[in-house]
Design a protein around this motif. Structure first.
Motif, PDB file in Angstrom:
ATOM      1  N   TYR A 118      -9.465   1.006  11.407  1.00  0.00           N
ATOM      2  CA  TYR A 118      -8.398   1.893  11.853  1.00  0.00           C
ATOM      3  C   TYR A 118      -8.216   3.050  10.879  1.00  0.00           C
ATOM      4  O   TYR A 118      -8.300   2.871   9.660  1.00  0.00           O
ATOM      5  CB  TYR A 118      -7.071   1.152  11.933  1.00  0.00           C
ATOM      6  N   ALA A 119      -7.890   4.205  11.416  1.00  0.00           N
ATOM      7  CA  ALA A 119      -7.495   5.341  10.585  1.00  0.00           C
ATOM      8  C   ALA A 119      -6.133   5.031   9.976  1.00  0.00           C
ATOM      9  O   ALA A 119      -5.347   4.258  10.530  1.00  0.00           O
ATOM     10  CB  ALA A 119      -7.424   6.603  11.447  1.00  0.00           C
ATOM     11  N   ASP A 120      -5.844   5.652   8.827  1.00  0.00           N
ATOM     12  CA  ASP A 120      -4.582   5.386   8.124  1.00  0.00           C
ATOM     13  C   ASP A 120      -3.357   5.627   8.990  1.00  0.00           C
ATOM     14  O   ASP A 120      -2.371   4.910   8.890  1.00  0.00           O
ATOM     15  CB  ASP A 120      -4.473   6.230   6.855  1.00  0.00           C
ATOM     16  N   ARG A 141       0.649  -2.174   9.820  1.00  0.00           N
ATOM     17  CA  ARG A 141       0.991  -3.043   8.671  1.00  0.00           C
ATOM     18  C   ARG A 141       2.504  -3.205   8.559  1.00  0.00           C
ATOM     19  O   ARG A 141       3.003  -4.314   8.357  1.00  0.00           O
ATOM     20  CB  ARG A 141       0.426  -2.458   7.368  1.00  0.00           C
ATOM     21  N   PHE A 142       3.236  -2.104   8.692  1.00  0.00           N
ATOM     22  CA  PHE A 142       4.692  -2.183   8.591  1.00  0.00           C
ATOM     23  C   PHE A 142       5.255  -3.120   9.657  1.00  0.00           C
ATOM     24  O   PHE A 142       6.062  -4.007   9.359  1.00  0.00           O
ATOM     25  CB  PHE A 142       5.308  -0.780   8.732  1.00  0.00           C
ATOM     26  N   VAL A 143       4.825  -2.937  10.894  1.00  0.00           N
ATOM     27  CA  VAL A 143       5.309  -3.780  11.991  1.00  0.00           C
ATOM     28  C   VAL A 143       4.932  -5.238  11.733  1.00  0.00           C
ATOM     29  O   VAL A 143       5.748  -6.138  11.924  1.00  0.00           O
ATOM     30  CB  VAL A 143       4.791  -3.281  13.354  1.00  0.00           C
ATOM     31  N   ALA A 189       9.228  -1.509  -0.760  1.00  0.00           N
ATOM     32  CA  ALA A 189      10.683  -1.636  -0.582  1.00  0.00           C
ATOM     33  C   ALA A 189      11.043  -2.799   0.342  1.00  0.00           C
ATOM     34  O   ALA A 189      11.921  -3.608   0.015  1.00  0.00           O
ATOM     35  CB  ALA A 189      11.267  -0.325  -0.046  1.00  0.00           C
ATOM     36  N   ILE A 190      10.390  -2.902   1.480  1.00  0.00           N
ATOM     37  CA  ILE A 190      10.763  -3.970   2.416  1.00  0.00           C
ATOM     38  C   ILE A 190      10.403  -5.342   1.859  1.00  0.00           C
ATOM     39  O   ILE A 190      11.125  -6.311   2.071  1.00  0.00           O
ATOM     40  CB  ILE A 190      10.183  -3.776   3.835  1.00  0.00           C
ATOM     41  N   THR A 191       9.285  -5.431   1.133  1.00  0.00           N
ATOM     42  CA  THR A 191       8.851  -6.743   0.642  1.00  0.00           C
ATOM     43  C   THR A 191       9.527  -7.141  -0.663  1.00  0.00           C
ATOM     44  O   THR A 191       9.254  -8.218  -1.188  1.00  0.00           O
ATOM     45  CB  THR A 191       7.314  -6.802   0.494  1.00  0.00           C
ATOM     46  N   GLU A 225       0.809  -1.215   0.000  1.00  0.00           N
ATOM     47  CA  GLU A 225       0.000   0.000   0.000  1.00  0.00           C
ATOM     48  C   GLU A 225       0.842   1.264   0.000  1.00  0.00           C
ATOM     49  O   GLU A 225       0.306   2.350  -0.225  1.00  0.00           O
ATOM     50  CB  GLU A 225      -0.942  -0.005   1.207  1.00  0.00           C
ATOM     51  N   THR A 226       2.131   1.128   0.291  1.00  0.00           N
ATOM     52  CA  THR A 226       3.017   2.296   0.321  1.00  0.00           C
ATOM     53  C   THR A 226       4.341   1.916  -0.334  1.00  0.00           C
ATOM     54  O   THR A 226       4.648   0.734  -0.509  1.00  0.00           O
ATOM     55  CB  THR A 226       3.304   2.746   1.773  1.00  0.00           C
TER      56      THR A 226
END
Length: 195
Positions: free
Chosen positions: A63-65, A72-74, A22-24, A16-17
């Motif tokens: 949840y708010a963004d 999600r990142f964690v 990048a991490i995936t 989504e970002t």
């Protein structure tokens, strides 16, 4: 042998970002997402399957963004370095999967809220288990953990998310939220917690 992409390792995952993308795309994280088989606390098997469960649970909440994106990142990173733990050494300090995951995440962000949540995510459960064995909470370790966590609300939201998977005992999570409230580290009403 090339690793599958993140969408294969984490069923249903779509980045989504740019940070998620990048991490995936990093081979170290991809190897970690591929690692694992069914075990206590993780009947789903691979780390990627566990992450898919967490992301699906997160998607089911409103949840708010500004809360959802950090969670999600964690979720994507938190257990991704279990495969790098040296089994013949104690699983503490630099050899703990969460410390390894934090070091990886530091390459992509300097946000201490995220980094501390990744690094400390297993600590509440460890403290709860120790309290069950000894009959009292290790107050010094609890205080040390919370001094390292700049955003207690994000931290407890992730602890709850991670603990929502099948095979996890909900009692330590309830205890942890209650302990944070008792210490006035959380509001009585959790403003970032969806209904």
């Amino acid at each position: 042998m090339p690793l599958p992409d993140a969408a294969e390792l984490v069923p249903g995952f779509v980045p989504e970002t740019e940070l998620e993308r990048a991490i995936t795309e990093d081979p170290e994280l991809l190897a970690g997402l591929a690692w694992g088989k069914p075990r206590g606390g993780h009947p789903e098997g691979s780390v990627g399957a566990h992450v898919a469960d967490l992301l699906a649970t997160l998607d089911s909440k409103a949840y708010a963004d500004e809360t959802r994106s950090p969670l999600r990142f964690v979720a994507l990173v938190h257990d991704g370095f279990k495969y790098r733990v040296r089994e013949w050494l104690p699983k503490t300090g630099a050899n703990h999967h969460a410390a390894r995951a934090r070091r990886f995440a530091e390459r992509f962000t300097g946000d201490e809220r995220l980094l501390a949540t990744i690094e400390q995510h297993d600590r509440p459960y460890a403290l709860w288990r120790k309290m069950q064995r000894r009959g009292k909470l290790d107050e010094d370790r609890f205080d040390e953990m919370m001094r390292r966590v700049p955003d207690p609300e994000l931290f407890v939201l992730f602890i709850e998310l991670d603990g929502s998977s099948e095979g996890k005992n909900p009692e330590p999570i309830r205890w942890f939220r209650d302990e944070l409230r008792r210490r006035s580290l959380l509001d009585r009403s959790s403003v970032r917690h969806p209904p």
